[in-house]
Each structure stands twice: as C-alpha cells, then as structure tokens.
Design a protein around this motif. Structure first.
Motif, PDB file in Angstrom:
ATOM      1  N   GLU A  30       0.961  -1.170  -0.158  1.00  0.00           N
ATOM      2  CA  GLU A  30      -0.027   0.065  -0.194  1.00  0.00           C
ATOM      3  C   GLU A  30       0.711   1.375  -0.101  1.00  0.00           C
ATOM      4  N   THR A  31       2.046   1.327   0.453  1.00  0.00           N
ATOM      5  CA  THR A  31       2.987   2.481   0.677  1.00  0.00           C
ATOM      6  C   THR A  31       4.085   2.378  -0.340  1.00  0.00           C
ATOM      7  N   LYS A  32       4.475   1.497  -0.959  1.00  0.00           N
ATOM      8  CA  LYS A  32       5.722   1.386  -1.754  1.00  0.00           C
ATOM      9  C   LYS A  32       5.590   2.419  -2.755  1.00  0.00           C
ATOM     10  N   ASP A  33       4.654   2.796  -3.415  1.00  0.00           N
ATOM     11  CA  ASP A  33       4.667   4.212  -4.295  1.00  0.00           C
ATOM     12  C   ASP A  33       4.959   5.367  -3.935  1.00  0.00           C
ATOM     13  N   PHE A  34       4.982   5.350  -2.567  1.00  0.00           N
ATOM     14  CA  PHE A  34       5.150   6.617  -1.887  1.00  0.00           C
ATOM     15  C   PHE A  34       6.716   6.937  -1.890  1.00  0.00           C
ATOM     16  N   TYR A  35       7.572   5.892  -2.008  1.00  0.00           N
ATOM     17  CA  TYR A  35       9.012   6.043  -1.841  1.00  0.00           C
ATOM     18  C   TYR A  35       9.758   6.094  -2.987  1.00  0.00           C
ATOM     19  N   PRO A  36      11.028   6.975  -2.883  1.00  0.00           N
ATOM     20  CA  PRO A  36      11.571   7.136  -4.300  1.00  0.00           C
ATOM     21  C   PRO A  36      12.763   5.816  -4.522  1.00  0.00           C
ATOM     22  N   GLU A  37      12.800   5.791  -5.847  1.00  0.00           N
ATOM     23  CA  GLU A  37      13.926   4.735  -6.029  1.00  0.00           C
ATOM     24  C   GLU A  37      15.409   5.303  -5.966  1.00  0.00           C
ATOM     25  N   LYS A  38      15.376   6.570  -6.245  1.00  0.00           N
ATOM     26  CA  LYS A  38      16.556   7.451  -6.118  1.00  0.00           C
ATOM     27  C   LYS A  38      16.524   8.680  -5.422  1.00  0.00           C
ATOM     28  N   ILE A  39      17.475   9.129  -4.507  1.00  0.00           N
ATOM     29  CA  ILE A  39      17.659  10.521  -3.996  1.00  0.00           C
ATOM     30  C   ILE A  39      18.921  11.200  -4.591  1.00  0.00           C
ATOM     31  N   ILE A  40      18.803  12.341  -5.177  1.00  0.00           N
ATOM     32  CA  ILE A  40      19.808  13.048  -5.604  1.00  0.00           C
ATOM     33  C   ILE A  40      20.160  14.113  -4.509  1.00  0.00           C
ATOM     34  N   ALA A  41      21.177  14.216  -3.616  1.00  0.00           N
ATOM     35  CA  ALA A  41      21.543  15.162  -2.708  1.00  0.00           C
ATOM     36  C   ALA A  41      22.461  16.204  -3.263  1.00  0.00           C
ATOM     37  N   CYS A  42      21.933  17.312  -3.432  1.00  0.00           N
ATOM     38  CA  CYS A  42      22.566  18.636  -3.853  1.00  0.00           C
ATOM     39  C   CYS A  42      23.277  19.399  -3.157  1.00  0.00           C
ATOM     40  N   ASN A  43      24.608  19.783  -3.122  1.00  0.00           N
ATOM     41  CA  ASN A  43      25.236  20.613  -2.478  1.00  0.00           C
ATOM     42  C   ASN A  43      26.087  21.660  -3.176  1.00  0.00           C
ATOM     43  N   ASN A  44      26.737  22.784  -2.671  1.00  0.00           N
ATOM     44  CA  ASN A  44      27.293  23.819  -3.575  1.00  0.00           C
ATOM     45  C   ASN A  44      28.898  23.577  -3.172  1.00  0.00           C
ATOM     46  N   SER A  45      29.467  22.512  -2.460  1.00  0.00           N
ATOM     47  CA  SER A  45      30.583  22.256  -2.200  1.00  0.00           C
ATOM     48  C   SER A  45      30.963  20.972  -1.890  1.00  0.00           C
ATOM     49  N   GLN A  46      32.262  20.505  -2.633  1.00  0.00           N
ATOM     50  CA  GLN A  46      32.712  19.102  -2.640  1.00  0.00           C
ATOM     51  C   GLN A  46      32.610  18.588  -1.344  1.00  0.00           C
ATOM     52  N   ASN A  47      33.231  19.363  -0.100  1.00  0.00           N
ATOM     53  CA  ASN A  47      33.298  18.869   1.139  1.00  0.00           C
ATOM     54  C   ASN A  47      31.927  18.507   1.706  1.00  0.00           C
ATOM     55  N   SER A  48      30.931  19.280   1.450  1.00  0.00           N
ATOM     56  CA  SER A  48      29.455  19.170   1.842  1.00  0.00           C
ATOM     57  C   SER A  48      28.960  17.585   1.215  1.00  0.00           C
ATOM     58  N   SER A  49      29.328  17.720  -0.053  1.00  0.00           N
ATOM     59  CA  SER A  49      28.789  16.378  -0.644  1.00  0.00           C
ATOM     60  C   SER A  49      29.583  15.052   0.001  1.00  0.00           C
ATOM     61  N   ASN A  50      30.996  15.477   0.316  1.00  0.00           N
ATOM     62  CA  ASN A  50      31.735  14.093   0.905  1.00  0.00           C
ATOM     63  C   ASN A  50      30.986  13.713   2.024  1.00  0.00           C
TER      64      ASN A  50
END
Length: 281
Positions: A30-50
């Motif tokens: 009943e709930t599986k369609d609410f969840y993403p298969e992918k999350i893209i995490a966006c940051n403005n610096s490589q340190n934050s992304s790391n």
C-alpha cells in the motif's frame, strides 16, 4: 517506488530528512509507491557532498533499496530529473536557489523557516512546508506540516509517509508554522541547555562529569516518556513528585523565583518572532 527525489541543500536538516527516508522500514504494497527509488543530494561544495556520502556509507543498504546520487552545483539538472523536490537551504538562499531551477507543478517540500506558502507560490504552487528538528536524523524527531491548497490528497499522503519517519508528524494551519519553528525546530537547543544545566548542577555538587551526564540524560528521557505514556498534563505529574516541605517543592520554588518558566516561554516566543522575519529579508 520508481520516482526520483531531489534535495536542494543537503546540510544538517537535509541530511536529517535524507536519513529518515533512506532508513525507512521496508514499504508495504500500500505504501511502496510513496518511496523514491533514487535521491539526488545537491550541495554547493565538494566537502559538503563528501559529508553526505560518508553519512550514507555509515548506514549500509536502504531497506527500500533507495539509491543516493551526490552532486555539486548541479541544482537545475537534478530538479529536472525529479518528481519531488525537498528544499533544505538557509532562508536567505531560497530566492537564489529557486530562481536557478524550474519546479513547475511538481511537489516542493520546504524545510525552510520563515518562507510562507504564498511566497513559494511564485516558484512552486504545489508546496508543503515542513518544520522538523535535528533528532529526526536518528528517528526521534518531530515534524509539523502545512500544505498549500494545490497539494493533492495523494501528495499529502506521500509527504506524511516520507516525513513521518523522522519520528512523529502532525499537520497544523500555516499560521502556526512560526511557532512550530521555535518550539520544534529550535526546541532541541533549548532542551540541551536544560540538559547541560542539570548536568552541571550534578558536577557542582560533586558528581563526576560522566555520571552526571548519564543521570541528566535519563531524567529527561524518562520524564518525556512518562508524559507521553500517561497522557497526563505535566503539572499533574510534577506535583506527584512533590511532598510537603520536601526537596522537590523547594527546588521548584527557587526555579520560579529565578524566572526559569518565564525565561523558557520568552525564549520560544523570541525564536518565533525571528522566524517570522526570516522570510521577509
């Protein structure tokens, strides 16, 4: 499951919501369609992304097999790939970030303090405001939701399903969001001040630091659970601890004399007043 969710600004609060979604228990039919298969995490610096990458590595595999992609300065491309966007930047970056992307009629979930649904309307008419807090990262958070009129019943359910994993989740009218920002968003800092004060009182009276911290943590944790489990008003439970002429009532009277109660109330009110001004800067 099958859509992509993009988080714009994956700092402290972005990571908290990312952690909650990534670590959510395996979805039902009943709930599986609410969840993403992918999350893209966006940051403005490589340190934050790391830092986000290291966080996800520490979790192991997602119970819902959610994949996480990490980007730096690629907000526009990441939004184009997404069906749902989470905005977790600082309030003073919102305008700059939203002008650089095209949200259109996709669902925008905002974790930003101060910005109203009306303000978001020029960039994203389908918008839900969420105020949560740092304990959400560990599944012990609180979240308050407020939806724009354009948010469908399906998207309301989707938001509750995703955000509910921070801990607890309620809906309130938008007029209450600045107060929720102070009580829920800033609340952990206020509680930590109380915790620190209890800990230092033990140290002052000779209890070693480690043991004093342990006692203070369990007192706060146990008391909160007692209020939650009994459903009783805090004042009722408070007076159950007091005995005539005893230690507890003596301590409480001294705290009242020093303005502890009014100081907490005024502190939360001041935080709410600042939250109301954030979106106007």
């Amino acid at each position: 499951m099958g859509y992509t969710l993009t988080i714009l600004g994956c700092g402290v609060m972005g990571q908290a919501i990312l952690s909650a979604i990534y670590n959510a228990p395996a979805a039902t039919e009943e709930t599986k369609d609410f969840y993403p298969e992918k999350i893209i995490a966006c940051n403005n610096s490589q340190n934050s992304s790391n830092a986000v990458q290291e966080l996800i590595k520490s979790f192991g595999d997602s119970p819902n097999a959610i994949e996480v992609e990490y980007t730096v300065d690629q907000n526009s491309q990441a939004v184009k790939k997404a069906e749902v966007i989470v905005l977790a930047t600082k309030p003073f970056y919102v305008e700059q970030v939203l002008k650089g992307v095209e949200v259109g009629d996709r669902l925008l979930i905002s974790l930003v303090a101060g910005w109203t649904l009306e303000q978001f309307g020029q960039y994203a008419p389908v918008c839900t405001r969420v105020m949560t807090n740092t304990p959400a990262k560990f599944g012990y958070g609180m979240a308050v939701l407020s939806h724009s009129s354009a948010v469908s019943d399906y998207n309301r359910s989707l938001v509750r399903q995703l955000v509910g994993h921070v801990g607890s989740c309620i809906e309130l009218p938008e007029k209450n969001m600045d107060a929720a920002t102070a009580l829920v968003g800033s609340g952990p800092a206020f509680v930590l001040l109380m915790l620190e004060s209890l800990m230092e009182s033990g140290i002052k009276m000779g209890i070693p630091l480690k043991e004093s911290k342990q006692c203070a943590v369990k007192v706060l944790e146990g008391t909160a659970k007692m209020v939650e489990k009994t459903g009783a008003h805090p004042s009722v439970l408070k007076h159950q601890v007091c005995t005539p002429g005893g230690t507890t009532i003596a301590g409480l009277c001294m705290m009242e004399e020093k303005g502890v109660r009014s100081g907490i109330v005024k502190g939360v009110e001041e935080a709410a007043a600042v939250a109301a001004r954030l979106g106007k800067k």
